[in-house]
Design a protein around this motif. Sequence first.
Motif, PDB file in Angstrom:
ATOM      1  N   GLU A  40      -0.062  -7.195  14.528  1.00 19.28           N
ATOM      2  CA  GLU A  40      -0.553  -5.974  15.153  1.00 19.28           C
ATOM      3  C   GLU A  40      -1.452  -6.359  16.333  1.00 19.28           C
ATOM      4  O   GLU A  40      -2.426  -7.086  16.171  1.00 19.28           O
ATOM      5  CB  GLU A  40      -1.332  -5.132  14.139  1.00 19.28           C
ATOM      6  N   ASP A  54     -10.894  -2.101  -0.350  1.00 17.06           N
ATOM      7  CA  ASP A  54     -10.928  -0.666  -0.624  1.00 17.06           C
ATOM      8  C   ASP A  54     -12.200  -0.027  -0.070  1.00 17.06           C
ATOM      9  O   ASP A  54     -12.156   1.061   0.521  1.00 17.06           O
ATOM     10  CB  ASP A  54     -10.825  -0.402  -2.130  1.00 17.06           C
ATOM     11  N   TRP A  65      -7.954  -1.393   8.070  1.00 18.19           N
ATOM     12  CA  TRP A  65      -6.758  -0.659   7.688  1.00 18.19           C
ATOM     13  C   TRP A  65      -5.685  -1.614   7.190  1.00 18.19           C
ATOM     14  O   TRP A  65      -5.830  -2.839   7.291  1.00 18.19           O
ATOM     15  CB  TRP A  65      -6.263   0.175   8.870  1.00 18.19           C
ATOM     16  N   GLN A  66      -4.619  -1.053   6.647  1.00 18.28           N
ATOM     17  CA  GLN A  66      -3.490  -1.844   6.180  1.00 18.28           C
ATOM     18  C   GLN A  66      -2.181  -1.187   6.579  1.00 18.28           C
ATOM     19  O   GLN A  66      -2.084   0.038   6.597  1.00 18.28           O
ATOM     20  CB  GLN A  66      -3.499  -1.977   4.652  1.00 18.28           C
ATOM     21  N   THR A  67      -1.198  -2.021   6.879  1.00 17.83           N
ATOM     22  CA  THR A  67       0.177  -1.549   6.978  1.00 17.83           C
ATOM     23  C   THR A  67       0.753  -1.685   5.581  1.00 17.83           C
ATOM     24  O   THR A  67       0.155  -2.342   4.710  1.00 17.83           O
ATOM     25  CB  THR A  67       0.988  -2.417   7.972  1.00 17.83           C
ATOM     26  N   PRO A  68       1.911  -1.086   5.311  1.00 12.37           N
ATOM     27  CA  PRO A  68       2.513  -1.230   3.977  1.00 12.37           C
ATOM     28  C   PRO A  68       2.681  -2.699   3.552  1.00 12.37           C
ATOM     29  O   PRO A  68       2.605  -3.014   2.359  1.00 12.37           O
ATOM     30  CB  PRO A  68       3.859  -0.530   4.123  1.00 12.37           C
ATOM     31  N   HIS A  69       2.855  -3.589   4.507  1.00 15.74           N
ATOM     32  CA  HIS A  69       3.012  -5.015   4.210  1.00 15.74           C
ATOM     33  C   HIS A  69       1.818  -5.579   3.436  1.00 15.74           C
ATOM     34  O   HIS A  69       1.974  -6.469   2.595  1.00 15.74           O
ATOM     35  CB  HIS A  69       3.203  -5.787   5.524  1.00 15.74           C
ATOM     36  N   TYR A  70       0.609  -5.100   3.721  1.00 15.09           N
ATOM     37  CA  TYR A  70      -0.599  -5.653   3.115  1.00 15.09           C
ATOM     38  C   TYR A  70      -1.083  -4.905   1.872  1.00 15.09           C
ATOM     39  O   TYR A  70      -1.954  -5.411   1.161  1.00 15.09           O
ATOM     40  CB  TYR A  70      -1.736  -5.679   4.147  1.00 15.09           C
ATOM     41  N   VAL A  71      -0.558  -3.733   1.605  1.00 13.38           N
ATOM     42  CA  VAL A  71      -1.019  -2.935   0.468  1.00 13.38           C
ATOM     43  C   VAL A  71      -0.802  -3.714  -0.829  1.00 13.38           C
ATOM     44  O   VAL A  71       0.276  -4.254  -1.079  1.00 13.38           O
ATOM     45  CB  VAL A  71      -0.306  -1.568   0.419  1.00 13.38           C
ATOM     46  N   GLY A  72      -1.868  -3.804  -1.628  1.00 11.94           N
ATOM     47  CA  GLY A  72      -1.812  -4.511  -2.898  1.00 11.94           C
ATOM     48  C   GLY A  72      -2.121  -5.998  -2.796  1.00 11.94           C
ATOM     49  O   GLY A  72      -2.217  -6.681  -3.809  1.00 11.94           O
ATOM     50  N   TRP A  73      -2.280  -6.493  -1.583  1.00 13.98           N
ATOM     51  CA  TRP A  73      -2.605  -7.903  -1.372  1.00 13.98           C
ATOM     52  C   TRP A  73      -4.052  -8.033  -0.918  1.00 13.98           C
ATOM     53  O   TRP A  73      -4.645  -7.085  -0.401  1.00 13.98           O
ATOM     54  CB  TRP A  73      -1.682  -8.514  -0.308  1.00 13.98           C
TER      55      TRP A  73
END
Length: 110
Positions: A40, A54, A65-73
């Motif tokens: 990005e 969080d 912020w996060q893109t879907p790629h980073y969610v949960g990591w």
Amino acid sequence: MTWDDIVAIALALPGAVLDRHYGLPAVKVGGRAFLGRGREADSFVLHLDIDTIDMLMATEPESYWQTPHYVGWAAVLARFDSGDPERLAAMIAAAHARAVAMGPPKGGRK
């Protein structure tokens, strides 16, 4: 701030070196990446624990912020134009401290 400014902050921390992580520039300590140049254009990646991520996204979503790629990591994007450079430097230091505490990566890490 620019990528060079962020890297300078990170490289001032003990044992930090400029390297690569998944083919992109990153700052590591003990072989473990704690800050990286994401894909990005306006942001970089910080490797932090999920609870801190969080909290950052809840309290300063315009900067973290996060893109879907980073969610949960254990990684969050931080914008170069963060409204609070001191908090940004503190989060870089926190990512560094986390990487030191985790120790060297186990085999297979990039």
